[in-house]
Every structure is written in structure tokens, then in C-alpha cells.
Design a protein around this motif. Sequence first.
Motif, PDB file in Angstrom:
ATOM      1  N   GLY A 111     -19.418 -51.310 -91.070  1.00  0.00           N
ATOM      2  CA  GLY A 111     -20.137 -50.434 -91.978  1.00  0.00           C
ATOM      3  C   GLY A 111     -21.628 -50.382 -91.777  1.00  0.00           C
ATOM      4  N   ASP A 112     -22.251 -51.520 -91.460  1.00  0.00           N
ATOM      5  CA  ASP A 112     -23.715 -51.506 -91.411  1.00  0.00           C
ATOM      6  C   ASP A 112     -24.266 -50.898 -90.131  1.00  0.00           C
ATOM      7  OD1 ASP A 112     -22.857 -53.594 -89.882  1.00  0.00           O
ATOM      8  OD2 ASP A 112     -24.221 -55.088 -90.699  1.00  0.00           O
ATOM      9  N   ILE A 113     -23.379 -50.471 -89.209  1.00  0.00           N
ATOM     10  CA  ILE A 113     -23.863 -49.759 -88.022  1.00  0.00           C
ATOM     11  C   ILE A 113     -23.276 -48.346 -87.943  1.00  0.00           C
ATOM     12  CG2 ILE A 113     -24.183 -51.906 -86.728  1.00  0.00           C
ATOM     13  CD1 ILE A 113     -21.687 -51.129 -85.071  1.00  0.00           C
ATOM     14  N   LEU A 114     -22.621 -47.895 -89.022  1.00  0.00           N
ATOM     15  CA  LEU A 114     -22.099 -46.528 -89.026  1.00  0.00           C
ATOM     16  C   LEU A 114     -23.271 -45.571 -89.220  1.00  0.00           C
ATOM     17  CD1 LEU A 114     -19.528 -44.764 -88.954  1.00  0.00           C
ATOM     18  CD2 LEU A 114     -19.530 -44.843 -91.454  1.00  0.00           C
ATOM     19  N   HIS A 115     -23.499 -44.738 -88.246  1.00  0.00           N
ATOM     20  CA  HIS A 115     -24.687 -43.892 -88.256  1.00  0.00           C
ATOM     21  C   HIS A 115     -24.586 -42.795 -89.327  1.00  0.00           C
ATOM     22  CE1 HIS A 115     -27.978 -41.348 -86.736  1.00  0.00           C
ATOM     23  NE2 HIS A 115     -28.389 -42.448 -86.115  1.00  0.00           N
ATOM     24  N   LYS A 116     -25.731 -42.455 -89.895  1.00  0.00           N
ATOM     25  CA  LYS A 116     -25.784 -41.438 -90.948  1.00  0.00           C
ATOM     26  C   LYS A 116     -25.290 -40.083 -90.447  1.00  0.00           C
ATOM     27  CE  LYS A 116     -29.573 -43.593 -93.532  1.00  0.00           C
ATOM     28  NZ  LYS A 116     -30.971 -43.449 -94.020  1.00  0.00           N
ATOM     29  N   ASP A 117     -25.489 -39.806 -89.166  1.00  0.00           N
ATOM     30  CA  ASP A 117     -25.021 -38.530 -88.617  1.00  0.00           C
ATOM     31  C   ASP A 117     -23.498 -38.418 -88.712  1.00  0.00           C
ATOM     32  OD1 ASP A 117     -27.601 -37.907 -88.022  1.00  0.00           O
ATOM     33  OD2 ASP A 117     -27.432 -38.208 -85.846  1.00  0.00           O
ATOM     34  N   ILE A 118     -22.812 -39.560 -88.491  1.00  0.00           N
ATOM     35  CA  ILE A 118     -21.351 -39.544 -88.576  1.00  0.00           C
ATOM     36  C   ILE A 118     -20.907 -39.334 -90.022  1.00  0.00           C
ATOM     37  CG2 ILE A 118     -19.269 -40.939 -88.294  1.00  0.00           C
ATOM     38  CD1 ILE A 118     -20.452 -42.168 -85.836  1.00  0.00           C
ATOM     39  N   VAL A 119     -21.573 -40.023 -90.955  1.00  0.00           N
ATOM     40  CA  VAL A 119     -21.230 -39.851 -92.369  1.00  0.00           C
ATOM     41  C   VAL A 119     -21.441 -38.396 -92.785  1.00  0.00           C
ATOM     42  CG1 VAL A 119     -21.767 -40.543 -94.733  1.00  0.00           C
ATOM     43  CG2 VAL A 119     -21.775 -42.254 -92.898  1.00  0.00           C
ATOM     44  N   LYS A 120     -22.549 -37.818 -92.379  1.00  0.00           N
ATOM     45  CA  LYS A 120     -22.840 -36.416 -92.719  1.00  0.00           C
ATOM     46  C   LYS A 120     -21.769 -35.496 -92.129  1.00  0.00           C
ATOM     47  CE  LYS A 120     -26.585 -32.990 -92.350  1.00  0.00           C
ATOM     48  NZ  LYS A 120     -25.863 -31.934 -91.637  1.00  0.00           N
ATOM     49  N   PHE A 121     -21.393 -35.750 -90.876  1.00  0.00           N
ATOM     50  CA  PHE A 121     -20.376 -34.920 -90.236  1.00  0.00           C
ATOM     51  C   PHE A 121     -19.047 -35.018 -90.989  1.00  0.00           C
ATOM     52  CE2 PHE A 121     -16.723 -34.706 -87.374  1.00  0.00           C
ATOM     53  CZ  PHE A 121     -16.869 -33.429 -86.851  1.00  0.00           C
ATOM     54  N   LEU A 122     -18.662 -36.225 -91.364  1.00  0.00           N
ATOM     55  CA  LEU A 122     -17.391 -36.413 -92.060  1.00  0.00           C
ATOM     56  C   LEU A 122     -17.423 -35.795 -93.447  1.00  0.00           C
ATOM     57  CD1 LEU A 122     -16.652 -40.116 -91.012  1.00  0.00           C
ATOM     58  CD2 LEU A 122     -15.567 -38.047 -90.133  1.00  0.00           C
ATOM     59  N   ARG A 123     -18.558 -35.911 -94.125  1.00  0.00           N
ATOM     60  CA  ARG A 123     -18.687 -35.307 -95.451  1.00  0.00           C
ATOM     61  C   ARG A 123     -18.449 -33.794 -95.376  1.00  0.00           C
ATOM     62  NH1 ARG A 123     -21.968 -36.682 -99.857  1.00  0.00           N
ATOM     63  NH2 ARG A 123     -23.047 -38.229 -98.566  1.00  0.00           N
ATOM     64  N   GLU A 124     -18.971 -33.181 -94.331  1.00  0.00           N
ATOM     65  CA  GLU A 124     -18.922 -31.721 -94.237  1.00  0.00           C
ATOM     66  C   GLU A 124     -17.653 -31.192 -93.601  1.00  0.00           C
ATOM     67  OE1 GLU A 124     -22.428 -30.861 -92.018  1.00  0.00           O
ATOM     68  OE2 GLU A 124     -23.815 -31.277 -93.699  1.00  0.00           O
ATOM     69  N   ASN A 125     -16.922 -32.039 -92.855  1.00  0.00           N
ATOM     70  CA  ASN A 125     -15.820 -31.502 -92.040  1.00  0.00           C
ATOM     71  C   ASN A 125     -14.462 -32.156 -92.251  1.00  0.00           C
ATOM     72  OD1 ASN A 125     -17.285 -29.576 -89.994  1.00  0.00           O
ATOM     73  ND2 ASN A 125     -18.550 -31.425 -90.052  1.00  0.00           N
ATOM     74  N   ALA A 126     -14.404 -33.386 -92.715  1.00  0.00           N
ATOM     75  CA  ALA A 126     -13.111 -34.081 -92.785  1.00  0.00           C
ATOM     76  C   ALA A 126     -12.318 -33.646 -94.017  1.00  0.00           C
ATOM     77  CB  ALA A 126     -13.338 -35.589 -92.821  1.00  0.00           C
ATOM     78  N   PRO A 127     -11.082 -33.203 -93.843  1.00  0.00           N
ATOM     79  CA  PRO A 127     -10.236 -32.890 -95.006  1.00  0.00           C
ATOM     80  C   PRO A 127      -9.949 -34.151 -95.817  1.00  0.00           C
ATOM     81  CG  PRO A 127      -9.341 -31.957 -92.980  1.00  0.00           C
ATOM     82  CD  PRO A 127     -10.419 -32.903 -92.578  1.00  0.00           C
ATOM     83  N   GLU A 128      -9.756 -33.980 -97.094  1.00  0.00           N
ATOM     84  CA  GLU A 128      -9.512 -35.125 -97.970  1.00  0.00           C
ATOM     85  C   GLU A 128      -8.245 -35.865 -97.553  1.00  0.00           C
ATOM     86  OE1 GLU A 128      -8.923 -36.148-102.739  1.00  0.00           O
ATOM     87  OE2 GLU A 128      -9.402 -34.108-102.077  1.00  0.00           O
ATOM     88  N   GLY A 129      -8.351 -37.201 -97.433  1.00  0.00           N
ATOM     89  CA  GLY A 129      -7.196 -38.031 -97.140  1.00  0.00           C
ATOM     90  C   GLY A 129      -6.827 -38.139 -95.676  1.00  0.00           C
ATOM     91  N   LEU A 130      -7.517 -37.422 -94.798  1.00  0.00           N
ATOM     92  CA  LEU A 130      -7.170 -37.462 -93.377  1.00  0.00           C
ATOM     93  C   LEU A 130      -7.512 -38.817 -92.760  1.00  0.00           C
ATOM     94  CD1 LEU A 130      -6.246 -35.902 -90.803  1.00  0.00           C
ATOM     95  CD2 LEU A 130      -8.663 -35.313 -90.445  1.00  0.00           C
ATOM     96  N   PHE A 131      -8.649 -39.402 -93.159  1.00  0.00           N
ATOM     97  CA  PHE A 131      -9.127 -40.652 -92.576  1.00  0.00           C
ATOM     98  C   PHE A 131      -9.135 -41.774 -93.606  1.00  0.00           C
ATOM     99  CE2 PHE A 131     -11.941 -37.849 -89.682  1.00  0.00           C
ATOM    100  CZ  PHE A 131     -10.904 -37.720 -88.765  1.00  0.00           C
ATOM    101  N   ARG A 132      -8.771 -42.960 -93.130  1.00  0.00           N
ATOM    102  CA  ARG A 132      -8.879 -44.197 -93.907  1.00  0.00           C
ATOM    103  C   ARG A 132      -9.754 -45.169 -93.123  1.00  0.00           C
ATOM    104  NH1 ARG A 132      -4.873 -45.545 -97.675  1.00  0.00           N
ATOM    105  NH2 ARG A 132      -5.098 -47.695 -97.016  1.00  0.00           N
ATOM    106  N   PHE A 133     -10.765 -45.713 -93.783  1.00  0.00           N
ATOM    107  CA  PHE A 133     -11.657 -46.665 -93.141  1.00  0.00           C
ATOM    108  C   PHE A 133     -11.412 -48.064 -93.697  1.00  0.00           C
ATOM    109  CE2 PHE A 133     -15.422 -43.637 -91.970  1.00  0.00           C
ATOM    110  CZ  PHE A 133     -14.580 -42.970 -91.094  1.00  0.00           C
ATOM    111  N   GLU A 134     -11.162 -48.997 -92.793  1.00  0.00           N
ATOM    112  CA  GLU A 134     -11.075 -50.407 -93.175  1.00  0.00           C
ATOM    113  C   GLU A 134     -12.370 -51.091 -92.757  1.00  0.00           C
ATOM    114  OE1 GLU A 134      -8.388 -54.427 -92.338  1.00  0.00           O
ATOM    115  OE2 GLU A 134      -7.601 -52.439 -91.812  1.00  0.00           O
ATOM    116  N   ILE A 135     -13.085 -51.615 -93.738  1.00  0.00           N
ATOM    117  CA  ILE A 135     -14.390 -52.225 -93.496  1.00  0.00           C
ATOM    118  C   ILE A 135     -14.335 -53.689 -93.916  1.00  0.00           C
ATOM    119  CG2 ILE A 135     -16.851 -52.178 -94.069  1.00  0.00           C
ATOM    120  CD1 ILE A 135     -16.586 -49.196 -94.600  1.00  0.00           C
TER     121      ILE A 135
END
Length: 593
Positions: free
Chosen positions: A261-285
Motif C-alpha cells: 500500500g505505501d508504494i501504490l502510486h497516486k496515478d494508479i489510484v486515480k486511474f482505478l477510481r475513474e475506470n474500474a467497475p465496482e467489484g472487479l478488483f480486490r486488493f489484499e494489503i
Amino acid sequence: MNVVLATLNAKYIHSSLALRYLKAYVERDFPNTCIREYTIKEPAAKIVADLYAKKPDVIGFSVYIWNVEQTLPILTMLKKVLPKTIIVLGGPEVSYDTKYWMKRCPDIDVIVRGEGESAFHELLCAFSRCETIANIRGIAYREGEHIHITPARVQQPLEELPSPYQDLADIQSLQHRIVYYETSRGCPFSCQFCLSSIESGVRYFPMERVKTDLKRLIDEGIRIIKFVDRTFNLHRKYALELFSFLIEHRGNTIFQFEITGDILHKDIVKFLRENAPEGLFRFEIGVQSTNDLTNQLVKRRQNFERLRDTILAIKDCGNIVQHLDLIAGLPEEDYASFKTTFNDVFAFEPDELQLGFLKMLRGTGMRARAAEFGYVYMDHAPYEIFSNHVLSYDDVLRIKQVEDVLEKYWNEGKVRHTVRYLTRHVFASPFDFFQAFGDYWQQRGWDTIGHQLDDLYTRLDAFLATTCEPAQRQAANAYMMYDFLLQHRVRPHKVWWQKTVRRADRGQLIAKIGAQTQILGDALNPLSFNPNALEKHSVIELLPWHIYPDAPHLNPTPQPALLVVYYPPGLQKGQSPIAKIYPWSQATQDFVS
């Protein structure tokens, strides 16, 4: 030569990635190679009978902490009925302390240490030609009473490994199981409790090969793909390209990743917020601990402030399921410190919070330093700790009580609004709630028996009756009624509480709702307001307290409220009914405007 690759999975729904890699690597030269997967619950004699029917010349077992103790008796039985069959073991559990395993189980002929594809292939070639195996690197073998361990192998370039998922018949057999996949091998970190810390460097499979594999799995209807990369987001560009590819070609598949989690880049979070359908991805941190000294001792580099920002940013996206991990029993983390860690992480209110206990895995730095920290742990797998010099066995057992009720009352998601209320407004901290309830749960003997849905609510209510003020219990009951009704896809005919709306009054309330169609808003559109349909598909209850499920920071208020839950016909699994709460005037028997 007849070759069988076998393993015992923890559950039927799991599948073995390792066996499929081995089969893909050797089947060109050894086409009579098959995979046999079992579970740790199956009787050993049944497994032996099935393997015996294959009449193998060589059996290769993939071994892990969850199946080694169940596998060893099978080897002994196999040697009795197939004395000429060569038994080869591989996998993380036997790659370290190899001589111990050879001595403990004389029925093992060869152990492959570390990555096994090329070593296993060389073994089969040598066996088929009746040649010596002494010059094969990365193995342990017997010569009479002597055990020989050869030098380690040089890691193989990953582009040389064929895809483990080329057989369409095999893929189709996995449609209702979890499929494991990796885009890389290795880990950049040195966490001393993890076997991955022993490897050096990270190697990636070619991107086009990965995309081809994943597209094939998606097209064949695989429902869940779990990536076993230790840090999927290590290489930002690589991760972003794959996230984009999976969104574009997703089909009906759900994807789970291990994220640092502490190296997940903000660009990736922004991309996922705008493009990932709900429930498609699960993150284990993996958080594991928020104690700085503890993290330093296990060589775990973690910036908790940055990690917190990432977890909250992902949570704010609203479209990604988060699973956070904790480990109890790490060095210098006593009971009070673990309580702090738990509260630090539960404050995020993740979709799932897994509480595990330190395991002293063979080959890890923690096992080598066990005496330094006074660890007492199981002699056999899974090597879970009993205690150390700052955490007593009593402490461990109490934390296990927390784990038990955490799983039932948070991770299962059936009492979530109630638990939010209790941990935010009633108990001093989330840990205090789970610990007190865990103590009560065990005292009643509920840890030894199963539970139905109703039991979750009646048992919690019994606990709250001994713990809370009457007003707090009333508010909690209102939340429990709300949670219970959300667990159904059709109107339940039986509830665990005494119904608050008399049958004679129900018709009048239905009429009032019909006169004020805004009460259920869009929910009434498919009905064109048909009172009979609303009667058939709704539950109406009068709550003693007004609760705020969608605003958990608000404390319930001591005024009556009407709960209306409407079950649209045809609700599917995973869908919830429509629940509305309105202030209610008992004096006028009407909705409050």
C-alpha cells in the motif's frame, strides 16, 4: 514413462498453479503426465487408491505448510503398494531444512529445492534413461543410508517457461474454482517472517505472454483469478498496463492482487477510481503491525502515514474491495501494542480484516532468531506460535477470541452497521468490543458449536444485555433489525425479534406509503404503486430509536422511526433490498415531514 503430479489443496475450490507449471514444462518429452488434485479432508486411503490406479513410475507431490502433515502418511502407504514408484517432493515447505524431511520420511526418494520446473524435467530424463541424478543441481536424494544435497540451481529466465494455462479442457474444469496466476517471481522486501524474503530480485514474465494467458482464462469463463505476485504494484507501468487490460477484457471475472500500500502510486489510484467497475478488483494489503520497533526488527519497511493515505484513497474510490492483514505475535508486540495495531487498522473499516498469528516458517529469519525473542511454537506445520517473551499464551488465546468474533461479525458482513455503531459510539475502542464479546462468546461455549443467521443477532443481543445501558441496547437492536433485513432477497416470514407493527396497522401504513410515494422513491416505479405488491414484498417495523446507517458518525437519536424495507422481485445474489428510515410521530401515527 507414466508421471503423476499431485497435491492436497486446502479446499476443493482451490487449484494448484505449481502442478500446472510442471506439467506444461515436462509434457513435451513426457506426454503421459497427469495432474491429480485432492483436499486435506479426503481420507488418505482413498487418495492412495486413486494414485495406485494410475500405476505411476514417478509421483511428484507439491507440499506446503497446510498439507505436509496430511501428505506424509500418504507417501508411506504408497511405498507399500507401489514400492518401485519414485516419490519426488517439491514446494516451499520442503525446500528448506531438506535433510530433516529426508530423515523424517524415508519414503521420499528425491526433494526438489526451490523453483522446480527444470530440475524436475532433468530428473525425469535421468529416470527414463536409468542415469545418475548426482549432477542435477537443486535437489536432495538418497544413496543407501546417505542423503546428498546438490548445489542450488541458477534461476531460470521466466520467458523459457511455457504457460501453465494452455489446456482448454483443464481451464474449463476450473470455471467454478479459484485460478492462481503470477506475472512475476520474487520480492523486493526482506520481511523476516516470509519465505519470499529469501529470494533476491524480482523477475517478470513477458507482458504479451501474460495478456494472452489472462485473455484465455477470461474467455473460458473463469470467475476468480488470484495473482500470487508478492507486490503486484512494484513496477508502476507494468501494473497500470495490466489493470487497463483487465478492465477492457474483464468478462465476468473478479481479480485479486497482493498490493504493497505505501508504494501504490497516486496515478494508479486515480486511474482505478475513474475506470474500474465496482467489484472487479480486490486488493489484499498486508499491514501486519503499526509498531515501529516491531517492523524494524522484522526488517519490514513501512511508511504507515503513506499507507493510511493509500487505504483511505482506495476506500474513497468505492469500487475496490479491500482486504487488510494483521499478524499477532511479531517481536516486541505485546498485548497492549497489538491492541493499538488492531485499532489503528480497524479504524479504516476495511471490507475484510484478517487477523493471523505468526508462523515460524522453515528457512525464514524469524525461525533462525526464535530463541532471541523467547518464541515457543508448534513443532510441526503450521508452526504457529504459542508465546514469546512479551506475549503470553494467555494473551494469544484472548486474541484468538477476537479473531473468532471478528470473522463472524465483521468479515462475513452480516452485522456490519451494528458493529460500526458499537465500535464508534458504545465501546472504548473496536478491540475492546471484539475482546469483550469474544470472552463472552467463549464463556457460553459458542466457539464449539455452529451458528445460523438468527444466532448472530440473538447472541449479540444477549451479550449487550450484560454490557450496555438500556438505551444503547435499544439503539443496537434497531441496527440489528436493519442488518438482518438486508441479508434477505425476499421478504422474510420469520424474524428474531418481537414484531413492532401489528397486522391490523400494517394495511394502514401501506396506504400511507401509497399516499406519499416519495417515501420509497424510485423503488415504487416498477410497481406503479400497487398496494398488494408492496404488502407482499415489504417489511415495516417501528424502531424505538432513529438510526443512521448511511452516516455512521452520527449517534442514534431517542425518537421513534419507521423502517421500510422493500424487496423488488427478482433480486439476485449480491443485491440488497431497498431500506428507508423515516422519523415517526406516535402521537399522530404519521410520518414526520
